[in-house]
Design a protein around this motif. Structure first.
Motif, PDB file in Angstrom:
ATOM      1  N   ASN A  21     -95.230 -65.695 -17.929  1.00 40.31           N
ATOM      2  CA  ASN A  21     -96.508 -65.075 -18.273  1.00 40.31           C
ATOM      3  C   ASN A  21     -96.270 -63.613 -18.574  1.00 40.31           C
ATOM      4  O   ASN A  21     -95.544 -62.936 -17.851  1.00 40.31           O
ATOM      5  CB  ASN A  21     -97.506 -65.209 -17.119  1.00 40.31           C
ATOM      6  N   ARG A  61    -105.013 -64.753 -26.045  1.00 38.85           N
ATOM      7  CA  ARG A  61    -103.848 -65.450 -25.506  1.00 38.85           C
ATOM      8  C   ARG A  61    -103.040 -66.061 -26.646  1.00 38.85           C
ATOM      9  O   ARG A  61    -103.604 -66.571 -27.613  1.00 38.85           O
ATOM     10  CB  ARG A  61    -104.328 -66.546 -24.563  1.00 38.85           C
ATOM     11  N   ASP A  63     -99.660 -68.733 -26.838  1.00 34.74           N
ATOM     12  CA  ASP A  63     -98.695 -69.574 -26.129  1.00 34.74           C
ATOM     13  C   ASP A  63     -97.543 -69.916 -27.062  1.00 34.74           C
ATOM     14  O   ASP A  63     -97.760 -70.371 -28.186  1.00 34.74           O
ATOM     15  CB  ASP A  63     -99.352 -70.862 -25.629  1.00 34.74           C
ATOM     16  N   MET A  71     -92.060 -72.260 -21.800  1.00 34.95           N
ATOM     17  CA  MET A  71     -93.276 -71.711 -22.388  1.00 34.95           C
ATOM     18  C   MET A  71     -93.448 -70.250 -21.997  1.00 34.95           C
ATOM     19  O   MET A  71     -93.157 -69.858 -20.875  1.00 34.95           O
ATOM     20  CB  MET A  71     -94.490 -72.496 -21.900  1.00 34.95           C
ATOM     21  N   SER A  73     -96.536 -67.538 -22.103  1.00 29.45           N
ATOM     22  CA  SER A  73     -97.963 -67.354 -22.319  1.00 29.45           C
ATOM     23  C   SER A  73     -98.256 -65.853 -22.286  1.00 29.45           C
ATOM     24  O   SER A  73     -98.031 -65.198 -21.271  1.00 29.45           O
ATOM     25  CB  SER A  73     -98.747 -68.085 -21.232  1.00 29.45           C
TER      26      SER A  73
END
Length: 143
Positions: A21, A61, A63, A71, A73
């Motif tokens: 993140n 956001r 992704d 991943m 994000s």
């Protein structure tokens, strides 16, 4: 035997899918720079997205996935604050860890991590002389 078990555990950990993140805050006056900034940050993090991405003003956001299905994000906040007119902030939960990690990856820092009223922070610069802040927010108020 113990060494083989350790190596097997390392291999299993390395093969786990990761979710990273990234939280970014920027002044709306810098809408036109954010796309380039995000590409710079993603590249310096060592994340190689499968597909190209583009930031559009108003995006909250993005992704991304890499070839190993990890991943990333990216959470994006535009700030209307007059106090923050030229600074893009990358938030972290461990400023010292990321400071050392990004040093190894070639990020050019303009100071060492230091404490201020917002938390522990360090400033860095990109290839086009844009300045950024890596911030580990802290609350110094006693509860």
């Amino acid at each position: 035997m113990l060494f083989e078990d350790f190596n097997q555990n390392e291999l299993v950990e390395a093969q786990k899918k990761r979710v990273l993140n990234l939280r970014v805050s920027y002044p709306v006056a810098l809408d036109n720079k954010v796309n380039k900034v995000l590409h710079y940050a993603v590249h310096k993090m060592g994340f190689d997205p499968q597909a190209e991405f583009t930031f559009n003003a108003g995006d909250k956001r993005i992704d991304l996935r890499d070839s190993d299905e990890n991943m990333l994000s990216i959470h994006i906040e535009a700030s209307e604050s007059a106090a923050n007119t030229e600074n893009i902030i990358f938030y972290t939960n461990d400023c010292l860890r990321d400071y050392h990690r990004y040093l190894v990856l070639g990020v050019e820092f303009v100071n060492r991590p230091e404490y201020n009223s917002a938390g522990l922070q360090v400033r860095f610069i990109d290839d086009e002389d844009n300045f950024y802040t890596l911030l580990e927010e802290r609350n110094y108020n006693e509860s």
